[in-house]
Design a protein around this motif. Structure first.
Motif, PDB file in Angstrom:
ATOM      1  N   UNK A  51       0.828  -1.208   0.000  1.00  0.00           N
ATOM      2  CA  UNK A  51       0.000   0.000   0.000  1.00  0.00           C
ATOM      3  C   UNK A  51       0.864   1.262   0.000  1.00  0.00           C
ATOM      4  N   UNK A  52       1.996   1.210   0.656  1.00  0.00           N
ATOM      5  CA  UNK A  52       2.923   2.345   0.622  1.00  0.00           C
ATOM      6  C   UNK A  52       3.403   2.601  -0.806  1.00  0.00           C
ATOM      7  N   UNK A  53       3.789   1.548  -1.503  1.00  0.00           N
ATOM      8  CA  UNK A  53       4.280   1.693  -2.874  1.00  0.00           C
ATOM      9  C   UNK A  53       3.205   2.234  -3.808  1.00  0.00           C
ATOM     10  N   UNK A  54       1.962   1.994  -3.493  1.00  0.00           N
ATOM     11  CA  UNK A  54       0.855   2.525  -4.298  1.00  0.00           C
ATOM     12  C   UNK A  54       0.495   3.953  -3.894  1.00  0.00           C
ATOM     13  N   UNK A  55       1.165   4.475  -2.884  1.00  0.00           N
ATOM     14  CA  UNK A  55       0.888   5.832  -2.437  1.00  0.00           C
ATOM     15  C   UNK A  55      -0.319   5.934  -1.525  1.00  0.00           C
ATOM     16  N   UNK A  56      -0.725   4.810  -0.938  1.00  0.00           N
ATOM     17  CA  UNK A  56      -1.912   4.777  -0.097  1.00  0.00           C
ATOM     18  C   UNK A  56      -1.588   4.780   1.389  1.00  0.00           C
ATOM     19  N   UNK A  57      -0.310   4.846   1.714  1.00  0.00           N
ATOM     20  CA  UNK A  57       0.131   4.869   3.104  1.00  0.00           C
ATOM     21  C   UNK A  57       1.368   5.757   3.190  1.00  0.00           C
ATOM     22  N   UNK A  58       1.473   6.500   4.267  1.00  0.00           N
ATOM     23  CA  UNK A  58       2.632   7.369   4.446  1.00  0.00           C
ATOM     24  C   UNK A  58       3.857   6.564   4.895  1.00  0.00           C
ATOM     25  N   UNK A  59       5.015   7.152   4.670  1.00  0.00           N
ATOM     26  CA  UNK A  59       6.262   6.518   5.100  1.00  0.00           C
ATOM     27  C   UNK A  59       6.293   6.370   6.622  1.00  0.00           C
ATOM     28  N   UNK A  60       5.720   7.317   7.331  1.00  0.00           N
ATOM     29  CA  UNK A  60       5.704   7.268   8.796  1.00  0.00           C
ATOM     30  C   UNK A  60       4.851   6.098   9.296  1.00  0.00           C
ATOM     31  N   UNK A  61       3.708   5.882   8.649  1.00  0.00           N
ATOM     32  CA  UNK A  61       2.849   4.756   9.035  1.00  0.00           C
ATOM     33  C   UNK A  61       3.537   3.432   8.690  1.00  0.00           C
ATOM     34  N   UNK A  83       0.931   8.587  17.467  1.00  0.00           N
ATOM     35  CA  UNK A  83       1.956   9.441  16.859  1.00  0.00           C
ATOM     36  C   UNK A  83       1.350  10.568  16.022  1.00  0.00           C
ATOM     37  N   UNK A  84       0.053  10.517  15.820  1.00  0.00           N
ATOM     38  CA  UNK A  84      -0.618  11.568  15.044  1.00  0.00           C
ATOM     39  C   UNK A  84      -0.278  11.520  13.563  1.00  0.00           C
ATOM     40  N   UNK A  85      -0.059  10.328  13.050  1.00  0.00           N
ATOM     41  CA  UNK A  85       0.297  10.157  11.634  1.00  0.00           C
ATOM     42  C   UNK A  85      -0.716   9.232  10.965  1.00  0.00           C
ATOM     43  N   UNK A  86      -0.739   9.225   9.656  1.00  0.00           N
ATOM     44  CA  UNK A  86      -1.535   8.245   8.925  1.00  0.00           C
ATOM     45  C   UNK A  86      -3.025   8.304   9.173  1.00  0.00           C
ATOM     46  N   UNK A  87      -3.572   9.502   9.325  1.00  0.00           N
ATOM     47  CA  UNK A  87      -5.009   9.605   9.610  1.00  0.00           C
ATOM     48  C   UNK A  87      -5.863   8.974   8.507  1.00  0.00           C
ATOM     49  N   UNK A  88      -5.456   9.174   7.247  1.00  0.00           N
ATOM     50  CA  UNK A  88      -6.212   8.571   6.139  1.00  0.00           C
ATOM     51  C   UNK A  88      -6.167   7.048   6.215  1.00  0.00           C
ATOM     52  N   UNK A  89      -4.996   6.518   6.580  1.00  0.00           N
ATOM     53  CA  UNK A  89      -4.865   5.065   6.692  1.00  0.00           C
ATOM     54  C   UNK A  89      -5.727   4.538   7.833  1.00  0.00           C
ATOM     55  N   UNK A  90      -5.719   5.232   8.958  1.00  0.00           N
ATOM     56  CA  UNK A  90      -6.533   4.811  10.092  1.00  0.00           C
ATOM     57  C   UNK A  90      -8.020   4.808   9.727  1.00  0.00           C
ATOM     58  N   UNK A  91      -8.436   5.832   8.993  1.00  0.00           N
ATOM     59  CA  UNK A  91      -9.837   5.905   8.560  1.00  0.00           C
ATOM     60  C   UNK A  91     -10.155   4.731   7.645  1.00  0.00           C
ATOM     61  N   UNK A  92      -9.265   4.452   6.728  1.00  0.00           N
ATOM     62  CA  UNK A  92      -9.472   3.338   5.811  1.00  0.00           C
ATOM     63  C   UNK A  92      -9.571   2.013   6.564  1.00  0.00           C
ATOM     64  N   UNK A  93      -8.772   1.866   7.613  1.00  0.00           N
ATOM     65  CA  UNK A  93      -8.765   0.645   8.414  1.00  0.00           C
ATOM     66  C   UNK A  93      -9.935   0.586   9.398  1.00  0.00           C
TER      67      UNK A  93
END
Length: 96
Positions: A51-61, A83-93
């Motif tokens: 998902x990171x390689x597809x641009x769907x997850x941040x490097x920090x997450x 850590x206050x990172x990856x809000x879009x990923x958390x929402x998706x999950x």
């Protein structure tokens, strides 16, 4: 003849899209591997890399998944949230 070549190209693109969707679905299952299963942390990390390689997850997450890779029982989602990172990923999950 050109119409046939165009149709073959469209069919090929459609199959590529279906393969990509199938791969994404498989990786989605893997990133949701239950906690505590043997090698589950590494499985989640490998899927997170997809998902990171597809641009769907941040490097920090992704880094959190890397840290948790050897900890099969550790859920990376609360750490990402804390850590206050990856809000879009958390929402998706579904983890908000």
């Amino acid at each position: 003849m050109a119409d046939e070549a165009d149709k073959q190209q469209q069919d090929g693109q459609q199959q590529d899209g279906q393969q990509e969707d199938g791969e994404a679905a498989e990786q989605w299952e893997l990133v949701n591997t239950p906690l505590g299963e043997k090698w589950s942390g590494r499985t989640r990390y490998a899927a997170a890399m997809f998902f990171y390689k597809r641009g769907e997850m941040s490097a920090e997450a992704l880094e959190v998944y890397r840290i948790c890779a050897r900890l099969d029982s550790e859920d990376p989602l609360p750490i990402i949230r804390d850590r206050g990172i990856g809000r879009d990923w958390l929402k998706r999950m579904g983890f908000e």
